[in-house]
Design an enzyme around this catalytic site. Structure first.
Site, PDB file in Angstrom:
ATOM      1  N   CYS A  40       0.978  -1.284  -0.169  1.00 46.08           N
ATOM      2  CA  CYS A  40       0.037   0.163  -0.127  1.00 46.08           C
ATOM      3  C   CYS A  40       0.688   1.188  -0.033  1.00 46.08           C
ATOM      4  CB  CYS A  40      -0.913  -0.230   1.252  1.00 46.08           C
ATOM      5  SG  CYS A  40      -2.063   1.504   1.738  1.00 46.08           S
ATOM      6  N   CYS A  43       0.332   3.728   2.503  1.00 43.70           N
ATOM      7  CA  CYS A  43       0.519   3.362   3.850  1.00 43.70           C
ATOM      8  C   CYS A  43       1.892   3.877   4.301  1.00 43.70           C
ATOM      9  CB  CYS A  43       0.376   1.951   4.053  1.00 43.70           C
ATOM     10  SG  CYS A  43      -1.069   1.282   4.086  1.00 43.70           S
TER      11      CYS A  43
END
Length: 119
Positions: A40, A43
């Site tokens: 991600c 993230c």
């Protein structure tokens, strides 16, 4: 450095949802738990901001990470479906979940408003 939590360490340091049905914070100071995935991109961005926050706030808060791929039971227990998702926890209030990427200034506002912690 932000420490990764497993389900077992989460139960010890944040909230033992297997033992307690009502919210009972297990930590010593307010906590942010970052639910992330290695693939991600947002993230990775928020992880950088959280590292800066950890340095700036020192021992006023703890910040942990939970790998949603490795800790699926823990992730499901909080209904985490999007990444990144941040869980703000303290002894004084029910936990609060924030979803998605946010700038460092917004994270600091949430720390002040939800966790009641100032730099």
């Amino acid at each position: 450095m932000i420490e990764n939590l497993t389900k077992e360490t989460f139960l010890e340091r944040v909230y033992d949802f297997e033992k307690n049905k009502e919210w009972k914070f297990e930590g010593k100071r307010p906590v942010i738990v970052d639910f992330y995935a290695n693939w991600c991109a947002p993230c990775i961005t928020i992880a950088f901001a959280l590292e800066l926050i950890l340095k700036e706030y020192g021992d006023k808060i703890d910040i942990y990470r939970v790998d949603t791929e490795a800790e699926q039971e823990l992730t499901a227990a909080f209904g985490i479906r999007s990444r990144p998702s941040l869980l703000f926890c303290s002894a004084e209030a029910a936990p609060h979940i924030a979803k998605g990427i946010m700038p460092k200034a917004e994270l600091e506002r949430m720390i002040a408003d939800i966790l009641k912690v100032e730099k």
